[in-house]
Design an enzyme around this catalytic site. Structure first.
Site, PDB file in Angstrom:
ATOM      1  N   ARG A  63       0.861  -1.196   0.000  1.00  0.00           N
ATOM      2  CA  ARG A  63       0.000   0.000   0.000  1.00  0.00           C
ATOM      3  C   ARG A  63       0.893   1.240   0.000  1.00  0.00           C
ATOM      4  NH1 ARG A  63      -2.403   3.052   4.804  1.00  0.00           N
ATOM      5  NH2 ARG A  63      -3.954   4.370   3.826  1.00  0.00           N
TER       6      ARG A  63
ATOM      7  N   HIS B  90      -2.940  11.045   0.891  1.00  0.00           N
ATOM      8  CA  HIS B  90      -2.370  10.828   2.220  1.00  0.00           C
ATOM      9  C   HIS B  90      -1.788  12.175   2.686  1.00  0.00           C
ATOM     10  CE1 HIS B  90      -0.918   7.417   5.009  1.00  0.00           C
ATOM     11  NE2 HIS B  90      -0.600   8.547   5.627  1.00  0.00           N
TER      12      HIS B  90
ATOM     13  N   GLU C 136      -7.185   8.598   6.496  1.00  0.00           N
ATOM     14  CA  GLU C 136      -7.418   9.323   7.750  1.00  0.00           C
ATOM     15  C   GLU C 136      -7.807  10.780   7.536  1.00  0.00           C
ATOM     16  OE1 GLU C 136      -4.324   8.861  10.620  1.00  0.00           O
ATOM     17  OE2 GLU C 136      -4.436   6.695  10.609  1.00  0.00           O
TER      18      GLU C 136
ATOM     19  N   ASN D 257      -7.465   2.070  10.193  1.00  0.00           N
ATOM     20  CA  ASN D 257      -6.139   2.154  10.811  1.00  0.00           C
ATOM     21  C   ASN D 257      -6.309   2.112  12.326  1.00  0.00           C
ATOM     22  OD1 ASN D 257      -5.230   2.571   8.230  1.00  0.00           O
ATOM     23  ND2 ASN D 257      -4.668   4.723   8.526  1.00  0.00           N
TER      24      ASN D 257
ATOM     25  N   TYR E  99      -4.157   2.145  16.089  1.00  0.00           N
ATOM     26  CA  TYR E  99      -2.912   2.240  16.858  1.00  0.00           C
ATOM     27  C   TYR E  99      -3.123   2.026  18.353  1.00  0.00           C
ATOM     28  CZ  TYR E  99      -0.542   3.506  12.624  1.00  0.00           C
ATOM     29  OH  TYR E  99      -0.010   3.445  11.361  1.00  0.00           O
TER      30      TYR E  99
ATOM     31  N   GLU F 100      -3.527  -0.083   8.353  1.00  0.00           N
ATOM     32  CA  GLU F 100      -2.316   0.320   9.080  1.00  0.00           C
ATOM     33  C   GLU F 100      -2.417  -0.167  10.501  1.00  0.00           C
ATOM     34  OE1 GLU F 100      -1.268   4.504   9.276  1.00  0.00           O
ATOM     35  OE2 GLU F 100      -1.692   4.743   7.142  1.00  0.00           O
TER      36      GLU F 100
END
Ligand code: BGC
Length: 480
Positions: free
Chosen positions: A84, A128, A174, A302, A304, A375
């Site tokens: 990606r 991005h 995002e 994504n 985290y 991600e």
């Protein structure tokens, strides 16, 4: 000499489950003004004093632009199913909407061919965050509706040029950071601090998404290609039942401001109500929400860390800021990191259980939409040492993080979530936005002086995962 233990329990990768690694153009490419690339808002922002740690810029970054063949060979050695990456809009159309730069388009076309030659499928992000600077100057960037139409034309162009070979397209990555960090908090490019501007930017990103989905559908020719958006939908966990109102408020302004129009066709009423004192939302024109709401094939997520939330009890309405704070209403909501969890080099909590529960809940909420973890990864400090006379990077923390999060993803699948794949962030150490080159997220270490690449222990583990399609049971001690 110290040792660190690694643990994993045996888990098979299901048939068809996609494994890969992710990057973004401005974070790795470098060659910022070569071969006709125009400036982006991240060039301008990072070159402005005081915006990034140590004054870091993406001028060179990991110099992927000049190391692309070597990087492709590293990807092949990792046995990735997919890679990606994002396209730098201003490399392809230097001013965002005028003449095409053939050299820029050729770079991505060659990259895609290089991937396909190595049996790796391309996953492409259109935005991005590195918006062409000219669009910021002309239209106020994502504050301007015109930018959404420029994005539609950009999508049409790259769809026509690359749409015969790309497996998965994503419109945005995002949009939360793009809008709220970029236009409201001001910690990311373009560094604007006005909550109304963040909300405008969010809307124009949603609109641009819908326009770009239609533009891609018109132009791409690969029959089984998928179109998606990548959201960092936050896993929101209130501390106590008394904090649920704060969690609702954060969820509205961080998650549902995107999922509402994009996945359900309308902005949530509570979001509009909560933000009335920042904006009247007059920038949402009749028919816009229907444009935002295009059918997509895949939802990129994504992840985290978990967002732990509690109410701020000292809230004083007179102190509500019009901008410069994390998000509109952040004076009422506290994001905190509880004790008892390991932390990454970013200070983020390590909570694989959060990923598992998040994927299960999201899949239950959107049962028709397959989800892909686009991600997940962690920054930890690491260094190059020698093993058997060869350079090596021992990163047991990152390796264990990946083991635990791949396991969490597979468990979510076992619990019925429709999860198509897992991509590690990131292939290479890179420019970590405002944090500069301090935090290292790569499974491949980049020496920023020599640009030498050294696969870390985590890369070796990931390669084994991709090759054997099994999370090997592991009880190992690693010298650190
Ligand atoms: C972004 C990446 C970033 C990563 C780690 C995500 O917010 O998409 O560009 O490097 O998280 O912070």
């Amino acid at each position: 000499m110290t040792y660190q233990a690694l643990h994993a329990s045996d888990l098979a990768i299901p048939d068809g489950f996609i494994l890969g690694a992710a990057t973004a153009a401005y974070q790795i490419e470098g060659a910022a003004s070569e071969d006709g690339r125009g400036p982006s808002i991240w060039d301008t922002f990072s070159h402005t004093a005081g915006t990034t740690a140590g004054g870091a810029t993406g001028d060179v970054a990991a110099d992927h632009y000049h190391h692309v063949t070597a990087d492709l060979d590293l990807m092949a050695a990792l046995h990735l199913d997919v890679y990606r990456f994002s396209i730098s809009w201003s490399r392809v159309i230097p001013d965002g909407e005028g003449a095409v730069n053939p050299a820029g388009l050729a770079f991505y076309s060659d990259l895609i061919d290089g991937l396909l030659e190595r049996g790796i499928s391309p996953v492409v992000t259109l935005n991005h965050w590195d918006l062409p600077q000219t669009l910021e100057d002309k239209y106020g960037g994502w504050r301007g509706r015109e930018t959404a139409y420029a994005f539609e034309r950009y999508a049409e162009l790259v769809g026509a040029a690359l749409g015969d070979r790309v497996a998965i397209w994503s419109t945005h990555n995002e949009p939360w950071n793009n809008s709220f960090a970029g236009y409201g908090h001001g910690v990311f490019a373009p560094g604007i601090t006005r909550h109304e501007d963040a909300l405008k930017a969010a809307h124009h990103l949603n609109l641009a998404h819908g326009l770009a989905v239609s533009a891609l559908r018109k132009t791409i020719t690969k029959p089984d290609a998928k179109v998606s958006i990548v959201l960092n939908i936050f896993r929101v966990e209130p501390e106590t039942p008394a904090d649920e109102e704060a969690a609702r408020r954060f969820d509205a302004v961080a998650n549902r401001v995107f999922t509402g129009p994009v996945l359900e066709g309308a902005y949530p009423a509570d979001l509009l109500e909560d933000t009335r004192h920042f904006t009247d939302w007059a920038f949402v024109l009749p028919g816009d929400e229907a444009i935002c709401h295009q059918p997509i094939d895949l939802l990129g997520v994504n992840y985290y860390e978990v967002m732990h939330i509690r109410a701020r009890n000292d809230f004083n309405p007179a102190l509500e800021q019009a901008g410069g704070t994390e998000f509109p209403g952040s004076e009422r909501v506290e994001l905190f990191r509880p004790d008892g969890f390991a932390r990454t080099a970013m200070g983020w909590t390590v909570e694989p259980r959060g990923l598992e529960d998040h994927l299960v809940a999201l899949s239950a909420q959107y049962p028709d939409l397959p989800i892909m973890v686009m991600e997940n990864g962690a920054a930890f400090e690491d260094e190059v040492t020698e093993v058997g006379g060869l350079p090596a990077v021992m990163d047991p923390d990152r390796t264990q993080f990946l083991i635990d999060h791949v396991t969490a993803t597979l468990r979510a699948r076992e619990r019925g979530a429709r999860i198509d794949g897992y991509l590690v962030w990131s292939l290479l150490d890179n420019f970590e936005w405002a944090a500069g080159y301090g935090p290292r997220f790569g499974i491949i270490r980049v020496d920023y002086d020599t640009l030498r690449r050294t696969p870390k222990l985590s890369a070796h583990w990931f390669a084994e995962l991709c090759q054997t399609r099994n999370v090997p049971a592991l009880e190992a001690k690693v010298i650190v």
